[in-house]
Write a protein that holds these residues in place. Structure first.
Motif, PDB file in Angstrom:
ATOM      1  N   GLN A  75       5.901   1.928  28.165  1.00  0.00           N
ATOM      2  CA  GLN A  75       7.234   1.388  27.928  1.00  0.00           C
ATOM      3  C   GLN A  75       7.279   0.159  27.230  1.00  0.00           C
ATOM      4  O   GLN A  75       7.851  -0.811  27.096  1.00  0.00           O
ATOM      5  N   GLN A  76       6.562   0.259  26.007  1.00  0.00           N
ATOM      6  CA  GLN A  76       6.521  -0.558  24.940  1.00  0.00           C
ATOM      7  C   GLN A  76       6.504   0.088  23.465  1.00  0.00           C
ATOM      8  O   GLN A  76       6.103  -0.458  22.454  1.00  0.00           O
ATOM      9  N   SER A  77       7.313   1.167  23.603  1.00  0.00           N
ATOM     10  CA  SER A  77       7.661   1.950  22.095  1.00  0.00           C
ATOM     11  C   SER A  77       8.474   0.912  21.293  1.00  0.00           C
ATOM     12  O   SER A  77       9.069   0.168  21.764  1.00  0.00           O
ATOM     13  N   LEU A  78       8.195   1.270  19.867  1.00  0.00           N
ATOM     14  CA  LEU A  78       9.025   0.521  19.127  1.00  0.00           C
ATOM     15  C   LEU A  78      10.744   1.090  18.937  1.00  0.00           C
ATOM     16  O   LEU A  78      10.746   2.283  19.118  1.00  0.00           O
ATOM     17  N   SER A  79      11.514   0.226  18.328  1.00  0.00           N
ATOM     18  CA  SER A  79      12.811   0.767  18.122  1.00  0.00           C
ATOM     19  C   SER A  79      12.817   1.518  16.956  1.00  0.00           C
ATOM     20  O   SER A  79      11.524   1.493  16.136  1.00  0.00           O
ATOM     21  N   GLN A  80      13.958   2.085  16.558  1.00  0.00           N
ATOM     22  CA  GLN A  80      13.911   2.919  15.249  1.00  0.00           C
ATOM     23  C   GLN A  80      13.575   2.076  14.050  1.00  0.00           C
ATOM     24  O   GLN A  80      12.995   2.475  13.226  1.00  0.00           O
ATOM     25  N   SER A  81      14.352   0.849  13.971  1.00  0.00           N
ATOM     26  CA  SER A  81      14.192   0.096  12.776  1.00  0.00           C
ATOM     27  C   SER A  81      12.946  -0.156  12.535  1.00  0.00           C
ATOM     28  O   SER A  81      11.938  -0.570  11.673  1.00  0.00           O
ATOM     29  N   GLN A  82      12.062  -0.889  13.923  1.00  0.00           N
ATOM     30  CA  GLN A  82      10.584  -1.256  13.830  1.00  0.00           C
ATOM     31  C   GLN A  82       9.743  -0.074  13.488  1.00  0.00           C
ATOM     32  O   GLN A  82       8.888  -0.238  12.669  1.00  0.00           O
ATOM     33  N   THR A  83      10.164   1.018  14.193  1.00  0.00           N
ATOM     34  CA  THR A  83       9.293   2.289  13.561  1.00  0.00           C
ATOM     35  C   THR A  83       9.383   2.404  11.841  1.00  0.00           C
ATOM     36  O   THR A  83       8.295   2.866  11.314  1.00  0.00           O
ATOM     37  N   LYS A  84      10.528   2.686  11.491  1.00  0.00           N
ATOM     38  CA  LYS A  84      10.682   2.636  10.014  1.00  0.00           C
ATOM     39  C   LYS A  84      10.002   1.731   9.457  1.00  0.00           C
ATOM     40  O   LYS A  84       9.348   2.135   8.311  1.00  0.00           O
ATOM     41  N   ARG A  85      10.051   0.376   9.663  1.00  0.00           N
ATOM     42  CA  ARG A  85       9.229  -0.486   9.086  1.00  0.00           C
ATOM     43  C   ARG A  85       7.538  -0.309   9.004  1.00  0.00           C
ATOM     44  O   ARG A  85       7.017  -0.528   8.085  1.00  0.00           O
ATOM     45  N   ARG A  86       7.207  -0.084  10.389  1.00  0.00           N
ATOM     46  CA  ARG A  86       5.907   0.146  10.331  1.00  0.00           C
ATOM     47  C   ARG A  86       5.492   1.364   9.430  1.00  0.00           C
ATOM     48  O   ARG A  86       4.443   1.361   9.045  1.00  0.00           O
ATOM     49  N   ILE A  87       6.220   2.466   9.456  1.00  0.00           N
ATOM     50  CA  ILE A  87       6.059   3.638   8.558  1.00  0.00           C
ATOM     51  C   ILE A  87       5.796   3.209   7.160  1.00  0.00           C
ATOM     52  O   ILE A  87       5.000   3.609   6.552  1.00  0.00           O
ATOM     53  N   ASP A  88       6.835   2.308   6.641  1.00  0.00           N
ATOM     54  CA  ASP A  88       7.121   1.969   5.431  1.00  0.00           C
ATOM     55  C   ASP A  88       5.552   1.215   4.958  1.00  0.00           C
ATOM     56  O   ASP A  88       5.037   1.359   3.871  1.00  0.00           O
ATOM     57  N   ALA A  89       5.302   0.307   5.775  1.00  0.00           N
ATOM     58  CA  ALA A  89       4.353  -0.624   5.646  1.00  0.00           C
ATOM     59  C   ALA A  89       2.870   0.135   5.570  1.00  0.00           C
ATOM     60  O   ALA A  89       2.120   0.091   4.637  1.00  0.00           O
ATOM     61  N   LEU A  90       2.908   1.105   6.556  1.00  0.00           N
ATOM     62  CA  LEU A  90       1.428   1.847   6.446  1.00  0.00           C
ATOM     63  C   LEU A  90       1.296   2.931   5.296  1.00  0.00           C
ATOM     64  O   LEU A  90       0.249   3.054   4.853  1.00  0.00           O
ATOM     65  N   THR A  91       2.850   3.465   4.912  1.00  0.00           N
ATOM     66  CA  THR A  91       2.674   4.100   3.873  1.00  0.00           C
ATOM     67  C   THR A  91       2.072   3.517   2.569  1.00  0.00           C
ATOM     68  O   THR A  91       1.258   3.936   1.743  1.00  0.00           O
ATOM     69  N   GLU A  92       2.533   2.128   2.398  1.00  0.00           N
ATOM     70  CA  GLU A  92       2.110   1.202   1.344  1.00  0.00           C
ATOM     71  C   GLU A  92       0.517   1.047   1.238  1.00  0.00           C
ATOM     72  O   GLU A  92      -0.104   1.137   0.589  1.00  0.00           O
TER      73      GLU A  92
END
Length: 155
Positions: free
Chosen positions: A124-141
């Motif tokens: 029960q510690q999953s990320l919100s949609q906006s957190q997930t998007k930010r994490r994907i964007d940061a990891l992409t870079e």
């Protein structure tokens, strides 16, 4: 700047310049050999005579081009026989080299974040949609910058 980075930048520039020049170029349905021959008003027999083969060999080469079964050497010889120059290139399907790299990095980042998020959801510690998007964007870079050894491996 390292020699490896400088060389890579030169390769990227070569491919991107070619993509800019060729991005709208499409092979005609009947193939370049047939189109060039007809544009010049040459018969198959005339091209054959210039190459030193039979007329049927020319028509077979045109069929082979349409079917994707012709060699680069054949294309070059036939182009020269018609006073042309055979040119080939490999360019990104859409955009530039950086777009292909970014797309690969984004796919890999999405998979990594989704896997991590699945584990976090169990606790029960999953990320919100906006957190997930930010994490994907940061990891992409990060992936683009680091280009790990397995970057192009299927995920």
């Amino acid at each position: 700047m390292s020699v490896k980075i400088a060389a890579n930048r030169q390769y990227v520039q070569i491919v991107n310049r070619s993509a800019d020049q060729l991005n709208t170029l499409k092979k005609p349905p009947e193939g370049w050999l047939s189109v060039m021959r007809k544009a010049l008003g040459m018969s198959g027999a005339q091209v054959a005579k210039r190459v030193g083969v039979s007329r049927n060999a020319i028509y077979q080469a045109e069929r082979n081009e349409r079917d994707g079964a012709i060699t680069i050497n054949q294309m070059q010889k036939l182009a020269e026989a018609m006073g042309g120059r055979f040119v080939y290139a490999i360019i990104p399907e859409h955009g530039h080299v950086e777009d292909v790299v970014r797309s690969q990095a984004h796919r890999a980042a999405e998979l990594l974040v989704q896997r991590a998020n699945a584990h976090m959801a169990l606790e029960q510690q999953s990320l919100s949609q906006s957190q997930t998007k930010r994490r994907i964007d940061a990891l992409t870079e990060d992936l683009i910058r680091e280009m790990p050894a397995d970057f192009w491996e299927p995920k």
